[in-house]
Design an enzyme around this catalytic site. Structure first.
Site, PDB file in Angstrom:
ATOM      1  N   LYS A  95       0.574  -0.828   0.104  1.00  0.00           N
ATOM      2  CA  LYS A  95       0.008   0.316  -0.200  1.00  0.00           C
ATOM      3  C   LYS A  95       1.219   0.887  -0.134  1.00  0.00           C
ATOM      4  O   LYS A  95       1.724   1.337   1.101  1.00  0.00           O
ATOM      5  CB  LYS A  95      -0.680   0.308   1.533  1.00  0.00           C
ATOM      6  CG  LYS A  95      -1.906   1.401   1.019  1.00  0.00           C
ATOM      7  CD  LYS A  95      -2.623   1.175   2.537  1.00  0.00           C
ATOM      8  CE  LYS A  95      -1.514   2.837   2.940  1.00  0.00           C
ATOM      9  NZ  LYS A  95      -1.700   4.161   2.333  1.00  0.00           N
ATOM     10  N   GLY A 148       7.161   4.375   8.819  1.00  0.00           N
ATOM     11  CA  GLY A 148       6.405   5.796   8.417  1.00  0.00           C
ATOM     12  C   GLY A 148       6.205   6.099  10.372  1.00  0.00           C
ATOM     13  O   GLY A 148       7.488   5.950  10.378  1.00  0.00           O
ATOM     14  N   THR A 175       6.170   7.160  13.969  1.00  0.00           N
ATOM     15  CA  THR A 175       6.053   6.030  15.742  1.00  0.00           C
ATOM     16  C   THR A 175       4.589   5.902  15.794  1.00  0.00           C
ATOM     17  O   THR A 175       4.676   4.705  16.510  1.00  0.00           O
ATOM     18  CB  THR A 175       7.097   6.493  16.307  1.00  0.00           C
ATOM     19  OG1 THR A 175       9.170   6.458  15.353  1.00  0.00           O
ATOM     20  CG2 THR A 175       7.251   6.121  17.857  1.00  0.00           C
ATOM     21  N   GLY A 188       3.221   3.483  13.361  1.00  0.00           N
ATOM     22  CA  GLY A 188       4.093   1.783  13.581  1.00  0.00           C
ATOM     23  C   GLY A 188       3.861   1.293  15.138  1.00  0.00           C
ATOM     24  O   GLY A 188       3.734   0.321  15.849  1.00  0.00           O
ATOM     25  N   GLU A 225      10.261   0.879  10.593  1.00  0.00           N
ATOM     26  CA  GLU A 225      11.322   1.636  10.212  1.00  0.00           C
ATOM     27  C   GLU A 225      10.793   3.030  10.488  1.00  0.00           C
ATOM     28  O   GLU A 225       9.367   3.027   9.240  1.00  0.00           O
ATOM     29  CB  GLU A 225      11.892   1.644   8.816  1.00  0.00           C
ATOM     30  CG  GLU A 225      13.102   2.448   8.737  1.00  0.00           C
ATOM     31  CD  GLU A 225      13.431   3.462   7.991  1.00  0.00           C
ATOM     32  OE1 GLU A 225      13.063   4.048   9.275  1.00  0.00           O
ATOM     33  OE2 GLU A 225      13.234   3.758   7.230  1.00  0.00           O
ATOM     34  N   CYS A 232      13.688  10.430   7.322  1.00  0.00           N
ATOM     35  CA  CYS A 232      13.136   9.532   8.760  1.00  0.00           C
ATOM     36  C   CYS A 232      14.436   9.991   9.221  1.00  0.00           C
ATOM     37  O   CYS A 232      14.793  10.067  10.558  1.00  0.00           O
ATOM     38  CB  CYS A 232      12.765   8.455   8.426  1.00  0.00           C
ATOM     39  SG  CYS A 232      13.646   7.473   7.477  1.00  0.00           S
ATOM     40  N   GLU A 267      10.316  15.526  15.558  1.00  0.00           N
ATOM     41  CA  GLU A 267      10.280  14.577  14.438  1.00  0.00           C
ATOM     42  C   GLU A 267       9.790  16.247  13.616  1.00  0.00           C
ATOM     43  O   GLU A 267       8.288  16.115  13.608  1.00  0.00           O
ATOM     44  CB  GLU A 267      10.085  13.821  13.859  1.00  0.00           C
ATOM     45  CG  GLU A 267      10.839  13.363  11.955  1.00  0.00           C
ATOM     46  CD  GLU A 267      10.395  12.153  11.658  1.00  0.00           C
ATOM     47  OE1 GLU A 267       8.968  11.607  12.276  1.00  0.00           O
ATOM     48  OE2 GLU A 267      11.159  11.364  11.143  1.00  0.00           O
TER      49      GLU A 267
HETATM   50  P1  NAI Z   1       2.156   7.715   8.345  1.00  0.00           P
HETATM   51  O1  NAI Z   1       2.665   7.165   9.192  1.00  0.00           O
HETATM   52  O2  NAI Z   1       0.410   8.156   9.072  1.00  0.00           O
HETATM   53  O3  NAI Z   1       2.349   7.046   7.373  1.00  0.00           O
HETATM   54  C1  NAI Z   1       2.664   5.986   6.330  1.00  0.00           C
HETATM   55  C2  NAI Z   1       2.135   5.409   5.964  1.00  0.00           C
HETATM   56  O4  NAI Z   1       1.242   4.623   6.872  1.00  0.00           O
HETATM   57  C3  NAI Z   1       1.158   5.426   5.016  1.00  0.00           C
HETATM   58  O5  NAI Z   1       0.814   4.660   3.524  1.00  0.00           O
HETATM   59  C4  NAI Z   1      -0.326   5.133   5.654  1.00  0.00           C
HETATM   60  O6  NAI Z   1      -1.464   5.241   4.855  1.00  0.00           O
HETATM   61  C5  NAI Z   1       0.023   4.630   6.120  1.00  0.00           C
HETATM   62  N1  NAI Z   1      -0.880   4.409   7.734  1.00  0.00           N
HETATM   63  C6  NAI Z   1      -1.580   5.793   8.394  1.00  0.00           C
HETATM   64  N2  NAI Z   1      -2.009   5.402   9.350  1.00  0.00           N
HETATM   65  C7  NAI Z   1      -2.352   3.556   9.385  1.00  0.00           C
HETATM   66  C8  NAI Z   1      -2.617   2.975  10.497  1.00  0.00           C
HETATM   67  N3  NAI Z   1      -3.840   3.292  10.854  1.00  0.00           N
HETATM   68  N4  NAI Z   1      -2.702   1.351   9.977  1.00  0.00           N
HETATM   69  C9  NAI Z   1      -1.699   1.048   8.822  1.00  0.00           C
HETATM   70  N5  NAI Z   1      -1.100   2.138   7.818  1.00  0.00           N
HETATM   71  C10 NAI Z   1      -1.533   3.178   8.601  1.00  0.00           C
HETATM   72  O7  NAI Z   1       2.383   8.703   8.253  1.00  0.00           O
HETATM   73  P2  NAI Z   1       1.990  10.652   8.199  1.00  0.00           P
HETATM   74  O8  NAI Z   1       0.550  10.829   8.863  1.00  0.00           O
HETATM   75  O9  NAI Z   1       1.695  10.317   6.521  1.00  0.00           O
HETATM   76  O10 NAI Z   1       3.364  11.374   8.447  1.00  0.00           O
HETATM   77  C11 NAI Z   1       3.090  12.368   9.907  1.00  0.00           C
HETATM   78  C12 NAI Z   1       4.512  11.931  10.430  1.00  0.00           C
HETATM   79  O11 NAI Z   1       4.886  11.066  10.608  1.00  0.00           O
HETATM   80  C13 NAI Z   1       5.596  13.305   9.221  1.00  0.00           C
HETATM   81  O12 NAI Z   1       4.921  14.490   9.668  1.00  0.00           O
HETATM   82  C14 NAI Z   1       7.033  12.657   9.724  1.00  0.00           C
HETATM   83  O13 NAI Z   1       7.128  13.370  11.190  1.00  0.00           O
HETATM   84  C15 NAI Z   1       6.147  11.081   9.861  1.00  0.00           C
HETATM   85  N6  NAI Z   1       7.213  10.312   8.740  1.00  0.00           N
HETATM   86  C16 NAI Z   1       8.134   9.823   8.907  1.00  0.00           C
HETATM   87  C17 NAI Z   1       8.186   9.006   8.368  1.00  0.00           C
HETATM   88  C18 NAI Z   1       9.766   7.864   7.595  1.00  0.00           C
HETATM   89  O14 NAI Z   1      10.156   7.818   7.089  1.00  0.00           O
HETATM   90  N7  NAI Z   1      10.136   7.523   9.331  1.00  0.00           N
HETATM   91  C19 NAI Z   1       7.220   8.669   6.855  1.00  0.00           C
HETATM   92  C20 NAI Z   1       6.707   9.926   6.522  1.00  0.00           C
HETATM   93  C21 NAI Z   1       6.001   9.974   7.973  1.00  0.00           C
END
Ligand code: NAI
Length: 785
Positions: free
Chosen positions: A190, A241, A243, A246, A263, A297, A394
């Site tokens: 996804k 994505g 924390t 996660g 990660e 990240c 972050e």
């Molecule tokens: P997010 O963690 O919500 O999104 C990442 C992925 O997870 C997306 O594909 C999203 O659709 C999916 N997702 C969201 N909620 C989920 C759930 N309950 N179960 C399974 N999958 C789910 O991150 P978001 O809201 O886009 O960004 C928010 C903050 O997260 C950013 O400002 C940043 O600080 C951090 N982030 C960190 C990343 C990294 O590479 N470590 C990447 C993206 C965001």
């Protein structure tokens, strides 16, 4: 339009936009997308638009994946699994090569599409993201080719659910799909809701090359679709994505038996020592925090500069900042493009404003921002206290904090003052200093005199709340493989300890009680905090008393283990000496231990003691031999993959084989330098408590092994919830495993939950235990030209 003479005078860049016609035509032809399931695109369903963050224009409409869509994709992946996993590695390798070739053929197209969907500068998509995507598939084609030789006996995990973020959409897809396919798994991926388009273009490539249907499935949608995938019948979830999400996934998968890699976020230190090449370090900041608009990240978001060069550093950094070009991501001379979405832009603005309200000073590029689109001028913040929100959270935008330190020790303290542990950059011309600091920072990736370099040949992943598991190279391949355990035995029901609490003194049983075992904490025998003991029964007789441990005992034991940090710094040779000594001392008392096990009703007591002794010799032998690797990554770099101990580990031991089961888990953990808080078999704890004297006479430093007896699940729960415990092993039934995994979500500790096994056989010992007792730190070191 300036004249050529004027341009030569000012040396101003002219606009140099990358052509986007091919991508626009592709988008126009498609208009809206369904999911890619079982080798074909589904009819587009209800969904949402995806827009270009640089100008707000809608690019296409994608479907919001429902539980039904996810289930259909998982079903297709399940059906494809037997055929794909049974292919010879060489055959799978050919498919991966084909993917790599087709990506290369469409390099420019994919780079432009990525830029339009994500907002990153074309220079980065073209020179970094897409070439690394191709490299990833080539590299993993190689692993498919060599799988049987390099991972003998390993099997694919099965159907993998993969959830990726929006910051490196296609690259994260490659990081997930390439190793999964190489190892023989099938996948449902996804992409993030902001950036689904390159994943859909990738699906077209899969169809075009005729990849067997169902091997790769792509379902688009938001977090709800992600949650549906987590809940579906997959064998593994791989997530990159935030924390926060996660942690939710850790809880949702607890007890399901799904393998999990996370990660997550970071707040990585970028440490500049006074003797660093300052200009190189300033350029490093550009790549650390302004690269990809800081939406990285592992971004070097906390710049720590040694006090005596801080002023010079800051002056040069400001000068460099003023030269950054912010604007149209498709322009080849743009350095900083658009933030992925208005939601993220608001998040960055709000965090920075809060930081300023708490006293931080923002230094921003005075770049002319485009009138339309999601742009944020890059910068850095000074006057930042450690408790300021921008020091802890972050920002995920192009803003770093800049603080100073005086001594290397202070630099380490500041660097490690974070709940995260993803990456670190260290800048100094002194090789001793850089490698000394590399060893001391808590981070999964360390770059020496460099930053943000990635390669398919090295593992990437974090410590602490940055998640667990590695992606890339040999370490990453392991996450998509499992080694079947041949024989397992169900765990016996937990004994009812509360039924017979005896305050302090022995009860009157039919057999004389000759032993009252205490706890073993910090190398000393301690009474249980509760003041209660419980009766240990064997064959219907009371054979002794053991302390009824509680949370306080666990907390004391964790504190003692924490203090014994010298063990982790001891050389493998020194740890081996202690383990040999344990083996010898156990040998000297072999008959006595066997007699005690016999009295406790253990089957084959002689064998159990003899195997325990051999196990101690084996892990003594491994203590100075289980080592890392040197990955050949980029030119001018080698990457040292160092297995490091976690620190304090919790271990809940099996009931079966009370001595051997206990030692089979404790020994590999301590051989690798961990300190352990162990909960021995509740029904037969005396086999473990008898070891106190063996440990005392074997020069095992106090606090390296701590033993708390009592109700296993209750004590394991406290261990799993303790923030100073970095990893926990739980051997037992499914309820305890579920509890352990759910409780561990707090600090995202690494867990290993497993059913009882044949501790006498080959499954009771080996490298798998050592791999589980360590986490790999990849240190990128400049090497050669
Ligand atoms: P997010 O963690 O919500 O999104 C990442 C992925 O997870 C997306 O594909 C999203 O659709 C999916 N997702 C969201 N909620 C989920 C759930 N309950 N179960 C399974 N999958 C789910 O991150 P978001 O809201 O886009 O960004 C928010 C903050 O997260 C950013 O400002 C940043 O600080 C951090 N982030 C960190 C990343 C990294 O590479 N470590 C990447 C993206 C965001």
């Amino acid at each position: 339009m300036p004249t050529v003479t004027e341009i030569l005078e000012t040396m101003e860049y002219g606009p140099a936009p990358e052509a986007s016609g091919e991508v626009t035509a592709w988008l126009k032809a498609r208009g809206q997308f369904g999911h890619f399931i079982d080798g074909a695109f589904t009819k587009p369903g209800k969904g949402f638009p995806t827009a270009n963050p640089a100008n707000g224009e809608v690019l296409a409409k994608v479907s919001q994946g429902t539980q039904k869509d996810v289930d259909a994709a998982v079903k297709a992946a399940r059906a494809a699994l037997p055929g794909w996993s049974k292919l010879a590695g060489h055959e799978r390798a050919k498919w991966l090569y084909a993917i790599a070739r087709h990506i290369q053929k469409r390099e420019r197209f994919l780079a432009v599409l990525e830029v339009m969907d994500n907002g990153k500068p074309i220079r980065e998509a073209r020179d970094i993201d897409v070439p690394l995507v191709a490299r990833h598939f080539y590299h993993h084609a190689g692993w498919a080719e060599m799988l049987e030789d390099e991972f003998p006996g390993a099997k694919p995990v099965g159907v993998c659910g993969q959830i990726i973020p929006w910051n490196f959409p296609l690259l994260m897809l490659a990081w997930k799909i390439a190793p999964a396919l190489a190892a023989g798994n099938t996948v449902v991926l996804k992409p993030a809701e902001y950036t689904p388009l390159t994943a859909l273009a990738f699906a077209e490539i899969c169809a075009e090359i005729g990849l067997p249907k169902g091997v790769v499935n792509i379902v688009t949608g938001d977090g709800e679709t992600g949650a549906a995938l987590v809940a579906s019948e997959v064998d593994k979830i791989a997530f990159t994505g935030s924390t926060e999400v996660g942690r939710a996934i850790r809880k949702a998968t607890a007890g399901t038996g799904k393998k999990l890699t996370l990660e997550l976020g970071g707040k990585s230190p970028f440490i500049v020592f006074a003797d660093a090449d300052i200009d190189a370090a300033v350029e490093g900041v550009v790549d650390a925090i302004w690269f990809n608009q800081g939406q990285v990240c592992c971004a070097g978001s906390r710049i720590l500069v040694q006090e005596n060069v801080a002023q010079t550093f800051q002056t040069r950094l400001k000068a460099r900042l003023s030269k950054l070009r912010v604007g149209d991501p498709l322009d080849k001379s743009t350095d900083v493009g658009a933030i992925v979405d208005p939601v993220q832009l608001t998040r960055i603005r709000e965090l920075v404003a809060k930081g300023e309200a708490e006293g931080a000073v923002l230094h921003q590029a005075e770049a002319q921002l485009p009138a339309k689109g999601c742009f944020f001028a890059p910068g850095f913040m000074t006057n930042v206290q450690p408790a300021n929100i921008v020091s802890e959270v972050e920002i995920f935008g192009p803003v770093a904090t800049l603080t100073t330190f005086r001594t290397p020790a202070e630099a380490v303290e500041l660097a490690n003052n974070s709940r995260y542990g993803l990456a670190a950059s260290i800048w100094s011309e002194n090789v001793n200093l850089t490698l000394d600091i590399a060893a001391k920072v808590k981070a999964g990736v360390v770059w020496v005199n460099s930053t943000n370099i990635f390669d398919a040949g090295a593992g990437f992943g974090g410590y602490r709340e940055s998640g667990f598991g590695r992606e890339g190279g040999r370490e990453g391949m392991r996450e998509y493989l499992s080694t079947p355990v041949v024989k397992t035995k169900p765990e016996a029901d937990a004994p009812d300890l509360s039924a017979a609490p005896v305050p302090g003194a022995p009860s009157n049983g039919p057999a004389p009680i000759d032993r009252t075992a205490k706890m073993y904490i910090g190398g000393a025998q301690k009474r249980p905090d509760s003041g209660y003991s419980y009766t240990v029964m064997a064959k219907g007789h009371e054979i002794g008393l053991a302390g009824l441990g509680n949370r306080k005992d666990i907390r004391n034991a964790v504190e003692a283990a924490h203090k014994a940090s010298g063990w982790g710094k001891a050389t493998g040779h020194n740890r081996a000496q202690v383990l040999y000594y344990i083996a010898e001392n156990l040998s000297a008392r072999e008959a006595e231990f066997a007699a005690r096990l016999k009295a406790a009703g253990v089957a084959k007591p002689g064998d159990e003691v003899a195997t325990s002794i051999r196990r101690a010799f084996y892990y003594a032998a491994q203590a100075d031999k289980f080592d890392g690797a040197v990955h050949s990554t980029k030119s001018a770099h080698v990457t040292l993959a160092m297995p490091e101990p976690f620190g304090v580990m919790g271990v809940a031991c099996p009931d079966d084989a009370p001595l051997l089961g206990f030692l089979s888990l404790i020994l590999p953990a301590i051989a690798m330098g961990n300190r352990v808080v162990a909960v021995p078999s509740a029904s037969m704890p005396l086999a473990a408590t008898d070891l106190y004297q063996v440990f005392d006479t074997s020069d095992l430093p106090g606090g390296v092994v701590n033993i708390v007896t009592g109700a296993k699940d209750e004590l394991a729960k406290t261990l799993a919830g303790h923030d100073d415990v970095a990893a926990i092993w739980y051997c037992g039934g499914p309820d305890g495993a579920k509890m352990t995994e759910a409780e561990s979500a707090g600090n995202l500790k690494v867990t290993w939950t497993f059913a009882n096994r044949d501790w006498h056989g080959s499954d009771g010992q080996g490298r798998d235990f050592l791999l589980r007792a360590t986490q790999v730190k990849n240190i990128w070191v400049p090497y050669g030209e």
